[in-house]
Design a protein around this motif. Structure first.
Motif, PDB file in Angstrom:
ATOM      1  N   SER A 141       0.856  -1.190   0.000  1.00 25.56           N
ATOM      2  CA  SER A 141       0.000   0.000   0.000  1.00 25.56           C
ATOM      3  C   SER A 141       0.887   1.234   0.000  1.00 25.56           C
ATOM      4  O   SER A 141       1.961   1.238   0.608  1.00 25.56           O
ATOM      5  N   GLY A 142       0.429   2.252  -0.725  1.00 20.71           N
ATOM      6  CA  GLY A 142       1.272   3.429  -0.866  1.00 20.71           C
ATOM      7  C   GLY A 142       0.466   4.687  -1.120  1.00 20.71           C
ATOM      8  O   GLY A 142      -0.762   4.645  -1.289  1.00 20.71           O
ATOM      9  N   SER A 143       1.189   5.815  -1.155  1.00 18.43           N
ATOM     10  CA  SER A 143       0.540   7.100  -1.409  1.00 18.43           C
ATOM     11  C   SER A 143       1.397   7.937  -2.345  1.00 18.43           C
ATOM     12  O   SER A 143       2.628   7.811  -2.386  1.00 18.43           O
ATOM     13  N   LYS A 144       0.725   8.799  -3.090  1.00 15.49           N
ATOM     14  CA  LYS A 144       1.387   9.780  -3.945  1.00 15.49           C
ATOM     15  C   LYS A 144       0.415  10.936  -4.175  1.00 15.49           C
ATOM     16  O   LYS A 144      -0.745  10.713  -4.533  1.00 15.49           O
ATOM     17  N   ASN A 145       0.900  12.130  -3.932  1.00 18.95           N
ATOM     18  CA  ASN A 145       0.095  13.343  -4.142  1.00 18.95           C
ATOM     19  C   ASN A 145      -1.235  13.298  -3.389  1.00 18.95           C
ATOM     20  O   ASN A 145      -2.254  13.797  -3.868  1.00 18.95           O
ATOM     21  N   GLY A 146      -1.226  12.673  -2.213  1.00 23.28           N
ATOM     22  CA  GLY A 146      -2.425  12.650  -1.385  1.00 23.28           C
ATOM     23  C   GLY A 146      -3.403  11.534  -1.689  1.00 23.28           C
ATOM     24  O   GLY A 146      -4.457  11.448  -1.050  1.00 23.28           O
ATOM     25  N   TYR A 147      -3.093  10.670  -2.639  1.00 26.44           N
ATOM     26  CA  TYR A 147      -3.963   9.546  -2.991  1.00 26.44           C
ATOM     27  C   TYR A 147      -3.305   8.232  -2.559  1.00 26.44           C
ATOM     28  O   TYR A 147      -2.086   8.080  -2.640  1.00 26.44           O
ATOM     29  N   PHE A 148      -4.148   7.266  -2.135  1.00 26.20           N
ATOM     30  CA  PHE A 148      -3.664   6.001  -1.587  1.00 26.20           C
ATOM     31  C   PHE A 148      -4.240   4.816  -2.361  1.00 26.20           C
ATOM     32  O   PHE A 148      -5.337   4.883  -2.916  1.00 26.20           O
ATOM     33  N   ALA A 149      -3.474   3.723  -2.356  1.00 27.03           N
ATOM     34  CA  ALA A 149      -3.945   2.461  -2.924  1.00 27.03           C
ATOM     35  C   ALA A 149      -3.426   1.322  -2.066  1.00 27.03           C
ATOM     36  O   ALA A 149      -2.414   1.453  -1.363  1.00 27.03           O
ATOM     37  N   ASP A 150      -4.093   0.179  -2.150  1.00 30.38           N
ATOM     38  CA  ASP A 150      -3.777  -0.983  -1.317  1.00 30.38           C
ATOM     39  C   ASP A 150      -4.041  -2.231  -2.149  1.00 30.38           C
ATOM     40  O   ASP A 150      -5.115  -2.376  -2.745  1.00 30.38           O
ATOM     41  N   THR A 151      -3.068  -3.138  -2.188  1.00 33.38           N
ATOM     42  CA  THR A 151      -3.224  -4.348  -2.994  1.00 33.38           C
ATOM     43  C   THR A 151      -2.393  -5.479  -2.405  1.00 33.38           C
ATOM     44  O   THR A 151      -1.367  -5.240  -1.768  1.00 33.38           O
ATOM     45  N   GLY A 152      -2.839  -6.706  -2.597  1.00 34.34           N
ATOM     46  CA  GLY A 152      -2.091  -7.845  -2.091  1.00 34.34           C
ATOM     47  C   GLY A 152      -2.465  -9.121  -2.815  1.00 34.34           C
ATOM     48  O   GLY A 152      -3.538  -9.230  -3.405  1.00 34.34           O
ATOM     49  N   VAL A 153      -1.555 -10.094  -2.727  1.00 38.83           N
ATOM     50  CA  VAL A 153      -1.812 -11.385  -3.355  1.00 38.83           C
ATOM     51  C   VAL A 153      -1.043 -12.462  -2.605  1.00 38.83           C
ATOM     52  O   VAL A 153       0.065 -12.236  -2.130  1.00 38.83           O
ATOM     53  N   SER A 154      -1.656 -13.632  -2.490  1.00 39.00           N
ATOM     54  CA  SER A 154      -0.993 -14.806  -1.939  1.00 39.00           C
ATOM     55  C   SER A 154      -0.685 -15.781  -3.070  1.00 39.00           C
ATOM     56  O   SER A 154      -1.475 -15.924  -4.009  1.00 39.00           O
ATOM     57  N   PHE A 155       0.456 -16.456  -2.953  1.00 43.20           N
ATOM     58  CA  PHE A 155       0.888 -17.369  -4.005  1.00 43.20           C
ATOM     59  C   PHE A 155       1.814 -18.416  -3.408  1.00 43.20           C
ATOM     60  O   PHE A 155       2.376 -18.237  -2.322  1.00 43.20           O
ATOM     61  N   VAL A 156       1.953 -19.521  -4.129  1.00 41.34           N
ATOM     62  CA  VAL A 156       2.822 -20.611  -3.706  1.00 41.34           C
ATOM     63  C   VAL A 156       4.132 -20.520  -4.483  1.00 41.34           C
ATOM     64  O   VAL A 156       4.132 -20.350  -5.702  1.00 41.34           O
TER      65      VAL A 156
END
Length: 252
Positions: free
Chosen positions: A95-110
């Motif tokens: 998850s991160g931010s730039k210019n006041g906007y945020f995003a969040d992402t994730g994935v599980s894998f083998v």
């Protein structure tokens, strides 16, 4: 957050692109012999190159640029000396931010071949996300997403984690709505609205339905179960959901 302007949408897409790019890079580098700290160093370099910031480090002083969890570590794993092995179940959450906007992402894998049940677990997490996404429409009840997540898990012989949830995102890393359950609650009758930005993240478990926090104050664990997560940041619109954190090749 409610995305109201073209500037909002473009800002959310930009940080979504960055987080998705970092996620995918770490997944590609998660091979036997690499440490979780080495992966996290890559995330830090990529954030800096993109002129963006790690949200957990920026907002919560988390000891890493991203969360990297292995096997019985379900979420918020601290990057460190742990060496990734063939067959490990790994979760990368960025998850991160730039210019006041945020995003969040994730994935599980083998990693590598591994156990077939773990591969099916990860596949089911993606299928649960897709099923819930069909209910992610302005005017629909938020509880509909959780209904579809739980239904998908049960069809494959799995359960869901009930005390980890999706959430609002966009102007900060955690916003209203406070939770998006992985199960149906008749009392959870909030309506989704046009422009609402959410992090939708099914957690699918081989057995246990709750996680607990480890002594490090960050990592969430299970006693016996394996858990897979699949998460994207989404802008809800009347024309259909906009997934900001897709892989770059999926955005073209």
């Amino acid at each position: 957050m409610i995305a109201k302007t073209e500037e909002d949408v473009n800002g959310l897409k930009e940080i979504g692109r960055i987080c998705g790019k970092i996620r995918d890079e770490l997944v590609s580098r998660a091979t036997p012999g690499v440490t979780t700290k080495e992966l996290d160093d890559v995330a830090g370099e990529m954030f800096e190159k993109e002129g963006a910031h790690s949200a957990p480090k920026e907002i919560y002083d988390f000891p890493g640029y991203g969360c990297i969890s292995v096997n019985k570590e379900v979420a918020h794993g601290i990057p460190g000396k742990r060496v990734i092995q063939e067959g490990d179940l790994v979760n990368v959450d960025i998850s991160g931010s730039k210019n006041g906007y945020f995003a969040d992402t994730g994935v599980s894998f083998v990693v590598g071949e591994g156990d077939e049940t773990l591969h099916q677990l990860c596949k089911t997490a993606r299928e649960a996300f897709d099923a819930g996404l069909e209910r992610a429409k302005p005017g629909s009840k938020k509880s509909g997403l959780g209904r579809m997540v739980n239904k998908t898990a049960r069809q494959q012989g799995f359960t869901v984690i009930k005390n980890l949830t999706g959430h609002g995102v966009g102007g900060s890393i955690h916003e209203e709505p406070e939770h998006i359950f992985n199960f149906f609650s008749r009392w959870d009758d909030e309506l989704l609205t046009n422009g609402m930005v959410i992090a939708f993240e099914p957690f699918i478990s081989t057995d246990e339905e709750e996680v607990y926090q480890s002594n490090d104050g960050w990592t969430f664990l299970t006693d016996e179960s394996f858990v897979a997560q699949y998460e994207h940041t989404i802008i809800l619109t009347k024309e259909g959901p906009i997934i900001t954190t897709l892989s770059e090749d999926q955005q073209t």
